[in-house]
Design a protein around this motif. Structure first.
Motif, mmCIF file in Angstrom:
data_model
loop_
_atom_site.group_PDB
_atom_site.id
_atom_site.type_symbol
_atom_site.label_atom_id
_atom_site.label_comp_id
_atom_site.label_asym_id
_atom_site.label_seq_id
_atom_site.Cartn_x
_atom_site.Cartn_y
_atom_site.Cartn_z
ATOM 1 N N SER A 51 0.831 -1.218 0.000
ATOM 2 C CA SER A 51 0.000 0.000 0.000
ATOM 3 C C SER A 51 0.855 1.253 0.000
ATOM 4 O O SER A 51 1.951 1.282 0.578
ATOM 5 N N ASP A 52 0.324 2.263 -0.682
ATOM 6 C CA ASP A 52 0.916 3.593 -0.608
ATOM 7 C C ASP A 52 0.330 4.263 0.627
ATOM 8 O O ASP A 52 -0.886 4.432 0.732
ATOM 9 N N PHE A 53 1.184 4.634 1.564
ATOM 10 C CA PHE A 53 0.710 5.192 2.827
ATOM 11 C C PHE A 53 0.784 6.718 2.872
ATOM 12 O O PHE A 53 0.979 7.310 3.934
ATOM 13 N N SER A 54 0.607 7.339 1.717
ATOM 14 C CA SER A 54 0.447 8.790 1.718
ATOM 15 C C SER A 54 -0.846 9.125 2.448
ATOM 16 O O SER A 54 -1.823 8.390 2.358
ATOM 17 N N ASN A 69 -6.523 9.091 2.327
ATOM 18 C CA ASN A 69 -6.255 7.777 1.754
ATOM 19 C C ASN A 69 -7.027 6.701 2.523
ATOM 20 O O ASN A 69 -6.817 6.522 3.719
ATOM 21 N N PRO A 70 -7.946 5.973 1.858
ATOM 22 C CA PRO A 70 -8.743 4.964 2.566
ATOM 23 C C PRO A 70 -7.917 3.801 3.099
ATOM 24 O O PRO A 70 -8.376 3.050 3.957
ATOM 25 N N ASN A 71 -6.671 3.648 2.600
ATOM 26 C CA ASN A 71 -5.804 2.557 3.063
ATOM 27 C C ASN A 71 -4.823 2.992 4.149
ATOM 28 O O ASN A 71 -4.028 2.181 4.612
ATOM 29 N N ILE A 72 -4.904 4.254 4.562
ATOM 30 C CA ILE A 72 -3.892 4.789 5.473
ATOM 31 C C ILE A 72 -3.857 4.051 6.803
ATOM 32 O O ILE A 72 -2.797 3.883 7.410
ATOM 33 N N SER A 73 -5.013 3.572 7.274
ATOM 34 C CA SER A 73 -5.022 2.942 8.597
ATOM 35 C C SER A 73 -4.286 1.600 8.616
ATOM 36 O O SER A 73 -3.879 1.129 9.676
ATOM 37 N N ASP A 74 -4.095 0.977 7.429
ATOM 38 C CA ASP A 74 -3.324 -0.267 7.376
ATOM 39 C C ASP A 74 -1.911 -0.063 7.923
ATOM 40 O O ASP A 74 -1.288 -1.006 8.401
ATOM 41 N N LEU A 200 7.005 2.712 12.255
ATOM 42 C CA LEU A 200 6.017 3.338 11.363
ATOM 43 C C LEU A 200 6.698 3.967 10.158
ATOM 44 O O LEU A 200 6.169 3.933 9.043
ATOM 45 N N GLN A 201 7.856 4.543 10.386
ATOM 46 C CA GLN A 201 8.587 5.210 9.309
ATOM 47 C C GLN A 201 8.986 4.211 8.223
ATOM 48 O O GLN A 201 8.845 4.492 7.028
ATOM 49 N N ILE A 202 9.457 3.030 8.623
ATOM 50 C CA ILE A 202 9.898 2.044 7.620
ATOM 51 C C ILE A 202 8.727 1.237 7.045
ATOM 52 O O ILE A 202 8.918 0.452 6.119
ATOM 53 N N ARG A 203 7.527 1.435 7.602
ATOM 54 C CA ARG A 203 6.348 0.766 7.049
ATOM 55 C C ARG A 203 6.026 1.240 5.634
ATOM 56 O O ARG A 203 5.238 0.611 4.926
ATOM 57 N N GLU A 204 6.624 2.356 5.233
ATOM 58 C CA GLU A 204 6.405 2.865 3.876
ATOM 59 C C GLU A 204 6.963 1.890 2.827
ATOM 60 O O GLU A 204 6.509 1.874 1.685
ATOM 61 N N TYR A 205 7.965 1.081 3.232
ATOM 62 C CA TYR A 205 8.634 0.192 2.279
ATOM 63 C C TYR A 205 7.826 -1.082 2.062
ATOM 64 O O TYR A 205 7.329 -1.696 3.008
ATOM 65 N N ARG A 206 7.714 -1.509 0.793
ATOM 66 C CA ARG A 206 6.911 -2.679 0.447
ATOM 67 C C ARG A 206 7.517 -3.966 1.027
ATOM 68 O O ARG A 206 6.778 -4.889 1.382
ATOM 69 N N LEU A 207 8.829 -4.014 1.121
ATOM 70 C CA LEU A 207 9.488 -5.200 1.674
ATOM 71 C C LEU A 207 9.111 -5.371 3.145
ATOM 72 O O LEU A 207 8.846 -6.488 3.607
ATOM 73 N N GLN A 209 6.383 -4.267 4.465
ATOM 74 C CA GLN A 209 4.969 -4.679 4.464
ATOM 75 C C GLN A 209 4.842 -6.172 4.173
ATOM 76 O O GLN A 209 4.002 -6.862 4.765
ATOM 77 N N LEU A 210 5.684 -6.688 3.271
ATOM 78 C CA LEU A 210 5.665 -8.110 2.942
ATOM 79 C C LEU A 210 6.000 -8.954 4.167
ATOM 80 O O LEU A 210 5.307 -9.928 4.474
ATOM 81 N N ILE A 211 7.053 -8.551 4.876
ATOM 82 C CA ILE A 211 7.458 -9.283 6.080
ATOM 83 C C ILE A 211 6.368 -9.193 7.147
ATOM 84 O O ILE A 211 6.008 -10.189 7.781
ATOM 85 N N SER A 212 5.849 -7.975 7.333
ATOM 86 C CA SER A 212 4.812 -7.749 8.333
ATOM 87 C C SER A 212 3.560 -8.564 8.036
ATOM 88 O O SER A 212 2.970 -9.179 8.938
ATOM 89 N N ASN A 213 3.139 -8.594 6.769
ATOM 90 C CA ASN A 213 1.960 -9.360 6.387
ATOM 91 C C ASN A 213 2.176 -10.852 6.581
ATOM 92 O O ASN A 213 1.256 -11.586 6.963
ATOM 93 N N GLY A 214 3.395 -11.298 6.319
ATOM 94 C CA GLY A 214 3.721 -12.711 6.535
ATOM 95 C C GLY A 214 3.605 -13.091 7.996
ATOM 96 O O GLY A 214 3.026 -14.131 8.339
ATOM 97 N N ILE A 215 4.152 -12.226 8.860
ATOM 98 C CA ILE A 215 4.059 -12.472 10.310
ATOM 99 C C ILE A 215 2.593 -12.477 10.746
ATOM 100 O O ILE A 215 2.169 -13.314 11.545
ATOM 101 N N GLY A 216 1.829 -11.533 10.190
ATOM 102 C CA GLY A 216 0.414 -11.453 10.534
ATOM 103 C C GLY A 216 -0.339 -12.708 10.158
ATOM 104 O O GLY A 216 -1.196 -13.183 10.916
#
Length: 635
Positions: A51-54, A69-74, A200-207, A209-216
């Motif tokens: 997600s783009d977290f703008s 952004n409707p996806n910002i809360s992710d 939160l700052q590094i959550r902007e990176y897709r990698l 997010q990939l790791i985080s989603n995997g853990i989730g």
């Protein structure tokens, strides 16, 4: 000997070379790893992963406009499926020089829970500003999200500055323990705010997010399936019992202070005025959720019972003290401790921060000092009366400090706001149903006592809305149709006006509402609504509507301005040309002739009874006037 020395020299030289090679190898390995990470990040972005977290995104069908952004809360609920959405309020990416822009930050109270749309206090405030300053373009953009806390507010604040806010409003503090990333929440990262903010700052990176989603996903395998059926309120809680002054309790306090201080410093650097509100909670009518059973002196229930007894004996100050003590000792931290409000009040020392003391105002407006169900629907969320009070507190604070540089000539009272705000029967009913459903579950477990055998049509519509069987727009349309069919035009007007608050950039809604106001002879409101439509898209059609209603309201000078616009943009409109000429000549005619001219003007805009009255008066002194007699025949 020389040979041996030469051999040793070679070995040393060889050792040096191998160390250099080793260093080069290590550096190369790091560079290759970084290159691999960068390439993987690029591949994920190209593939559209994550997600783009703008904070804001472009409006699809309205070029130049953006919204939250409707996806910002992710970004803040990572590792869970609890992400929430907020308002979709459009505003121009490039701010006009005439626009006064207000951003609002908060959580579920900022959203307006349990009400939808216009129940929120920012809509009450928006309406008051619209009505008090109709010529000004004042926009209030609500960036609140349910179940977030100061981490989200701090993060939002970093992006707000570039959108040139004139004011930022903040109402938050109840979710420091169980809001996203809170110290007692399911996705807590611990009591280290600097570490959480880095995450939160590094959550902007897709990698990431990939790791985080995997853990989730791995974590979700171990969660109970029934969790999906639980309320968000329960799903967010990991640590239910947080005793007063415990380590977790202190971490929550420190977290709030750190994040809000950082947010305010960032806004203060840009000299942006901030109106920071204290928060109110239900002291009198909510039993402590979790009480310490090991010690009477730490028992929330013990203090609550003392407070109830004192209240029944009219010892109201003693009751207040014990109600607050009971709230402080309640180990389920849904209600913010008093220390949160102390921190909020301490920020009053900042140059551009204005503290709005909502807690004190709720106390003043509660019977016998203790805040309860008179202003709140459960533990922290206000009822409509409470939301109007929060809005009015901000309204008066804006008036007192006048950071928007407005001419506050006809300031409203709280009663004015409550009387005029287009809150409908649907709003109050839907909110009541939401609370009834909420209290069936944890931590209330109240039985639903509701008779559905003899419901009115508005009650049925509200019930379907509360159960999400219809959208808010569909519900409002059905309610409008019901009122209109039953010729309850005042109620229908309120519904129609409420829709304009939801769609402030759509001129057709103002026109429709203006038409209904004109139909029931509320010409002043009709003009106000038509003017808003005209400002969004000037047209001859709307100018004609404004002109007619200005004349009906005897505002002739202003009507001439709009008639000139019509003449300029539609020279073939002979009637408007004549009407303009008549209006100009009215002030120059004698008193007698003025009556005749006004009668003709009123006739042209459909005010037959007024025209006839003036003609009768004119003919008493001019009984043979042919022009008057001909007009009377037309009438």
């Amino acid at each position: 000997m020389k040979g041996q020395n030469s051999e040793k020299s070679k070995l040393k030289s060889s050792g040096k070379i191998s160390k250099k090679k080793l260093l080069i190898f290590k550096i190369s390995a790091v560079i290759l790893a970084l290159v691999f990470i960068v390439l993987l990040e690029m591949i994920l972005r190209i593939a559209g992963y994550g997600s783009d977290f703008s904070l804001f995104t472009d409006a699809e069908n309205k070029p130049g406009y953006i919204y939250m952004n409707p996806n910002i809360s992710d970004k803040y609920f990572f590792g869970t499926n609890n992400a929430t959405t907020g308002y979709r309020e459009l505003f121009k990416a490039e701010k006009d020089s005439t626009t006064k822009r207000i951003f609002m930050l908060g959580a579920s109270t900022g959203i307006g829970y349990p009400y939808l749309k216009n129940g929120s206090f920012h809509r009450w405030l928006q309406y008051a500003m619209n009505e008090n300053f109709p010529e000004e373009n004042i926009e209030i953009i609500n960036l609140s999200l349910t179940a977030i806390n100061s981490y989200t507010l701090r993060d939002f604040g970093k992006e707000l500055v570039k959108y040139e806010p004139d004011v930022v409003l903040i109402y938050a503090g109840h979710n420091e323990y169980y809001g996203a990333l809170g110290v007692g929440s399911v996705n807590s990262l611990g009591g280290y705010p600097s570490l959480v903010n880095f995450a939160l700052q590094i959550r902007e990176y897709r990698l990431v997010q990939l790791i985080s989603n995997g853990i989730g996903k791995v974590q979700s395998l171990f969660r109970a399936e029934k969790q999906e059926e639980e309320t968000l309120m329960k799903k967010m809680v990991a640590e239910q019992a947080i005793p007063l002054n415990s380590e977790t309790y202190s971490d929550g306090i420190d977290q709030f202070r750190y994040n809000i201080e950082n947010l305010l410093k960032n806004l203060d650097k840009s000299e942006i005025p901030v109106f920071l509100s204290t928060i109110a909670s239900n002291e009198k009518d909510i039993r402590p959720f979790i009480s310490d059973s090991t010690s009477i002196e730490n028992s929330a229930i013990e203090y609550f019972q003392k407070a109830k007894k004192a209240y029944s004996e009219t010892k109201y100050q003693e009751a207040k003290t014990n109600f607050i003590k009971a709230k402080e000792l309640d180990m389920l931290r849904f209600r913010a401790p008093s220390e949160i409000n102390e921190i909020i009040r301490s920020f009053d020392t900042y140059d551009h921060v204005h503290v709005v003391d909502t807690e004190a105002n709720f106390t003043e407006n509660s019977p016998h000092l203790s805040i309860g169900n008179e202003l709140l629907v459960e533990h922290v969320h206000p009822n409509l009366k409470g939301y109007s009070l929060i809005a009015y507190n901000f309204y008066k604070a804006l008036e007192k400090n006048n950071v928007l540089e407005l001419k506050w000539q006809n300031s409203w009272s709280l009663e004015d706001l409550r009387e005029r705000m287009p809150i409908t029967e649907l709003d109050s009913l839907q909110g009541a149903y939401e609370v009834m459903m909420l209290k069936q579950g944890w931590p209330y477990y109240e039985k639903l006592d509701f008779d559905s055998s003899n419901l009115s049509q508005p009650q049925k519509i509200a019930g379907r809305l509360a159960l999400r069987k219809i959208s808010w727009e569909e519900a409002m349309e059905a309610l409008y149709g019901y009122y209109y069919q039953n010729q309850d035009f005042e109620s229908a007007l309120k519904v129609s006006e409420a829709i304009t608050l939801e769609y402030p950039n759509e001129p057709q809604f103002y026109v429709k509402t203006g038409d209904l106001a004109a139909q029931i002879n509320n010409f002043k409101k009709a003009v106000s609504l038509y003017k808003k439509a005209f400002k969004l898209g000037a047209s001859v059609r709307i100018a004609r509507k404004i002109t007619v209603n200005l004349i009906k309201n005897d505002q002739f000078k202003e009507a001439i301005i709009y008639l000139e616009f019509i003449q300029k943009n539609d020279p073939r409109d002979i009637m408007s040309k004549k009407l303009r000429s008549d209006l100009i000549s009215v002030s120059k005619d004698s008193v007698a002739n003025r009556k005749l001219k006004l009668a003709e003007i009123y006739y042209q805009v459909g005010q037959d009874s007024r025209a006839k009255k003036l003609l009768d008066e004119f003919l008493q002194t001019n009984p043979t006037n042919t022009e008057a007699e001909n007009l009377l025949k037309k009438l």
